[in-house]
Design an enzyme around this catalytic site. Structure first.
Site, PDB file in Angstrom:
ATOM      1  N   LYS A  53       0.963  -0.992  -0.198  1.00  9.12           N
ATOM      2  CA  LYS A  53       0.106   0.209  -0.192  1.00  9.12           C
ATOM      3  C   LYS A  53       0.677   0.917  -0.054  1.00  9.12           C
ATOM      4  CE  LYS A  53      -3.731  -2.974   2.501  1.00  9.12           C
ATOM      5  NZ  LYS A  53      -5.102  -2.148   3.795  1.00  9.12           N
ATOM      6  N   GLN A  97      -4.700  -1.649   9.370  1.00 12.44           N
ATOM      7  CA  GLN A  97      -4.709  -3.066   9.028  1.00 12.44           C
ATOM      8  C   GLN A  97      -5.167  -3.912   9.417  1.00 12.44           C
ATOM      9  OE1 GLN A  97      -3.553  -3.725   5.544  1.00 12.44           O
ATOM     10  NE2 GLN A  97      -3.877  -5.597   6.074  1.00 12.44           N
ATOM     11  N   ASP A 120     -11.308   2.892   3.921  1.00  9.52           N
ATOM     12  CA  ASP A 120     -11.622   1.134   3.445  1.00  9.52           C
ATOM     13  C   ASP A 120     -13.062   1.761   3.127  1.00  9.52           C
ATOM     14  OD1 ASP A 120      -9.382   0.030   3.530  1.00  9.52           O
ATOM     15  OD2 ASP A 120      -9.187  -0.866   5.302  1.00  9.52           O
TER      16      ASP A 120
END
Ligand code: NDP
Length: 287
Positions: A53, A97, A120
């Site tokens: 990422k 994460q 997200d």
């Protein structure tokens, strides 16, 4: 019939090239999109995802910050960091994460992220907006699938779509997006009776199960579009390679279009994370 491939790797490259232009346009206005990624613990898969990422951000000129905590960190420290990032003007997207270590309540952490920085798309407010058909951030994996259906010129209106899997990160948002696009949607899961009876009706079949080669050719309607979200590592005795949830070799002889693994949905997920981060910065620009 041998199915046409929907090439996620190529689409990801095209999109990422277009993101560079958008980042440059923002830069001319004095804006620099920024993403903060929080990693807790040393889960090797999570470390790889976070590294990828950060590298993807760098490649298109998005500023990124990686914040790493030991596995035994007190959740209060992470919540304090999120509160700080929520107010940071150089950060437009924040992601934590997953999975998190046991002492964490993931819900509390996800809700702590400001909804307008939740790239997200997991915050309850953003899930609700998606369910209402007016999304702010679309979860990256299903967002990538919708882009692939778009380049595959798949008209979803009135089509039968079947999603196998009902997770919050893939299956559920995928079903909502297909529904919003006009498909008639069935969501299957581990308690579904006669799964194949559902999948055989599908004009568009999305597999997000987490089981290698789970979808076999006899489960697929001839001429269907098959999207394979699964990423499974085969055991060493089978070569140790990555493999999807679809029995690709046989299903491609039945389907009209299919996504490969690797090189399908995988590269699109991080691409759509970049898209969400850039969109967040552009939105702030308009505000
Ligand atoms: P989860 O394990 O959270 O969900 C799996 C789903 O599959 C569950 O809803 C489960 O049902 C269902 N399921 C399990 N067994 C069966 C069965 N026998 N019949 C029907 N349904 C079944 O996984 P995720 O949604 O997080 O991920 C799915 C796959 O996608 C994984 O391989 C993952 O690695 C991959 N993935 C890929 C990404 C990418 O970038 N390409 C991103 C995210 C995930 P139930 O709810 O009843 O348990």
């Amino acid at each position: 019939m041998t199915a046409q491939l929907i090439d996620g790797k190529a689409l990801a490259e095209t999109l990422r090239a277009s993101f560079k232009d958008r980042v440059e346009t923002l830069a001319r206005q004095g804006k620099h999109p920024g993403l903060a990624v929080i990693l807790v613990g040393e889960n090797p898969a999570s470390q790889v995802y976070v590294r990828n990422k950060v590298a993807a951000c760098e490649a298109v000129g998005v500023h990124s910050e990686k914040i790493v905590y030991p596995a035994d960190v007190n959740p209060a420290a992470v919540l304090a960091k999120i509160a700080e990032l929520n107010l940071a003007p150089n950060i437009h997207g924040i992601l934590v994460q997953l999975p998190l270590p046991r002492q964490f309540d993931e819900d509390i952490i996800l809700k702590a992220i400001a909804a307008e920085k939740d790239v997200d798309g997991f915050h309850a407010e953003n899930v609700g907006a998606l369910a209402q058909g007016n999304p702010r951030f679309i979860p990256c994996t299903p967002y990538g699938v919708m882009k692939m259906l778009e380049v595959g010129k798949v008209d979803l209106r009135g089509r039968e779509a079947v999603v196998i899997g009902r997770s919050n990160i893939v299956g559920k948002p995928m079903a909502l997006l297909l529904l919003n696009a006009g498909a008639t949607v069935t969501v299957c899961h581990s308690q579904t009776r006669d799964l194949a009876a559902h999948t055989r009706r599908a004009d568009v079949l999305v597999a997000a199960v987490g089981k290698p080669r789970f979808v076999t050719a006899d489960m697929v309607k001839p001429g269907a579009v098959v999207i394979d979200v699964g990423i499974n590592r085969l055991p060493p005795e089978e070569g140790g390679k990555l493999c999807g949830d679809v029995d690709f070799t046989n299903v491609r002889e039945v389907a009209a279009q299919i996504t490969p693994v690797p090189g399908g949905v995988g590269p699109m997920t991080i691409t759509m994370l970049l898209a969400n981060t850039i969109e967040a910065a552009e939105r702030e620009d308009v505000a």
